[in-house]
Enzyme design. Structure first.
Site, PDB file in Angstrom:
ATOM      1  N   GLY A 211       4.031  14.574  -3.696  1.00 12.70           N
ATOM      2  CA  GLY A 211       3.808  13.130  -3.770  1.00 12.70           C
ATOM      3  C   GLY A 211       3.508  12.633  -5.168  1.00 12.70           C
ATOM      4  N   GLU A 212       4.037  13.319  -6.196  1.00 13.05           N
ATOM      5  CA  GLU A 212       3.701  12.919  -7.565  1.00 13.05           C
ATOM      6  C   GLU A 212       4.221  11.523  -7.906  1.00 13.05           C
ATOM      7  OE1 GLU A 212       3.812  14.571 -12.182  1.00 13.05           O
ATOM      8  OE2 GLU A 212       4.431  15.878 -10.532  1.00 13.05           O
TER       9      GLU A 212
ATOM     10  N   GLY B 220       0.834  -1.195   0.000  1.00 14.52           N
ATOM     11  CA  GLY B 220       0.000   0.000   0.000  1.00 14.52           C
ATOM     12  C   GLY B 220       0.873   1.252   0.000  1.00 14.52           C
TER      13      GLY B 220
ATOM     14  N   ARG C 266       4.445   8.988  -5.861  1.00 11.45           N
ATOM     15  CA  ARG C 266       3.513   8.040  -5.245  1.00 11.45           C
ATOM     16  C   ARG C 266       2.203   7.984  -6.029  1.00 11.45           C
ATOM     17  NH1 ARG C 266       3.736  10.929   0.151  1.00 11.45           N
ATOM     18  NH2 ARG C 266       5.274  12.168  -0.946  1.00 11.45           N
TER      19      ARG C 266
END
Length: 301
Positions: A95-96, A75, A98
């Site tokens: 967070g690009e 996850g 991710r």
């Protein structure tokens, strides 16, 4: 129920709250805003748009695939950060990688922190959080600092407070942007390090800078060897006693490794000097007549 499971359940519950059009949260003063802002919430990936202020422009496909595999198994460990634009529409702050990897992994939702901010605040948050959290290359970091100066009018002192870096560190990154674009690309692609770039900055002549850059790559020079090469170049530009010499780039530059190669062949320390016209001389010292004959025999071979 584990702590992680509780947070996941809470995230799903808050996600439902955000989809209630009759209680749309538009500011921190709205009802239930305190339940949303600062909490981890599961958002639909399709409801998140990429931040135009994102400083990262290079994404390694191989590492993205590795991250996607990890996300499939474990996850998303660290939530992304978004800001709310309008009802069920969000913009990425950080967070690009991710987000991209989650799309590759086939996820439909992703855990996120939600913030409510204006465009200027979003720009600052995006740049500062990416500088602090992500493995940006030195040029991307430098560009992020420059944008904080140009678009937000932050001083280096203010940036120092926001990103927790010394002003001298910020100044060193910004100086990299003075390098030739080809050399900047070399830093971004990992051909040379920031240390190499800092050494090259001190050379004003672009042709000489380019010559040394190609020597670094072709001879795999260390930062220290590069600094020595740059120092030798600059020493040759200094006026001789009683003479005035213009700062003309040398036709070519001999590196320390090349000097060592000649010295190794001859078995003797040597000294090489070059003038601005490309003329020069090699001085080979010898200790005795026998040593002279030894060197002479090597040259004759």
């Amino acid at each position: 129920m584990t702590q992680a499971a509780k947070k996941q359940a809470l995230g799903r519950g808050l996600s439902a709250l955000l989809k209630d059009p009759d209680n749309d949260i538009k500011s921190v003063n709205d009802k239930n805003a305190d339940k949303v802002v600062g909490n981890i919430i599961e958002l639909e990936i399709d409801a998140i748009e990429i931040n135009p202020f994102q400083p990262r422009s290079n994404f390694n496909e191989e590492t993205l695939q590795e991250l996607a595999t990890s996300i499939k198994e474990l996850g998303v460990i660290q939530p992304i950060t978004v800001r709310k634009l309008e009802f069920n529409k969000y913009q990425l702050i950080s967070g690009e990688r991710r987000l991209r990897a989650s799309k590759i992994a086939g996820l439909s939702v992703i855990p996120a922190y939600i913030r409510i901010a204006n465009d200027n605040e979003s720009l600052v948050m995006a740049l500062v959080e990416n500088i602090q959290r992500h493995d940006l290359d030195p040029i991307e970091i430098a560009l992020s600092y420059q944008r904080l100066i140009d678009e937000v009018q932050l001083t280096q002192e203010q940036m120092s407070d926001k990103v927790g870096k010394k002003r001298s560190t910020i100044a060193n990154y910004l100086r990299l942007l003075k390098l030739d674009p080809i050399i900047q690309t070399g830093i971004r692609d990992g051909f040379i390090s920031m240390g190499h770039g800092r050494a090259l900055i001190t050379i004003e002549d672009e042709d000489a800078q380019s010559d040394i850059y190609h020597k670094i790559i072709s001879q795999n020079l260390s930062v220290r060897e590069t600094e020595t090469l740059v120092k030798n170049y600059q020493d040759n530009l200094k006026p001789k006693t009683g003479k005035t010499t213009s700062k003309t780039a040398l036709p070519f530059i001999i590196s320390e490794s090349e000097k060592k190669e000649i010295a190794t062949v001859l078995g003797s320390k040597i000294d090489i000097k070059i003038d601005a016209k490309g003329k020069g001389k090699i001085t080979i010292p010898f200790k005795s007549e026998a040593d002279f004959q030894r060197i002479l025999n090597l040259i004759k071979k």
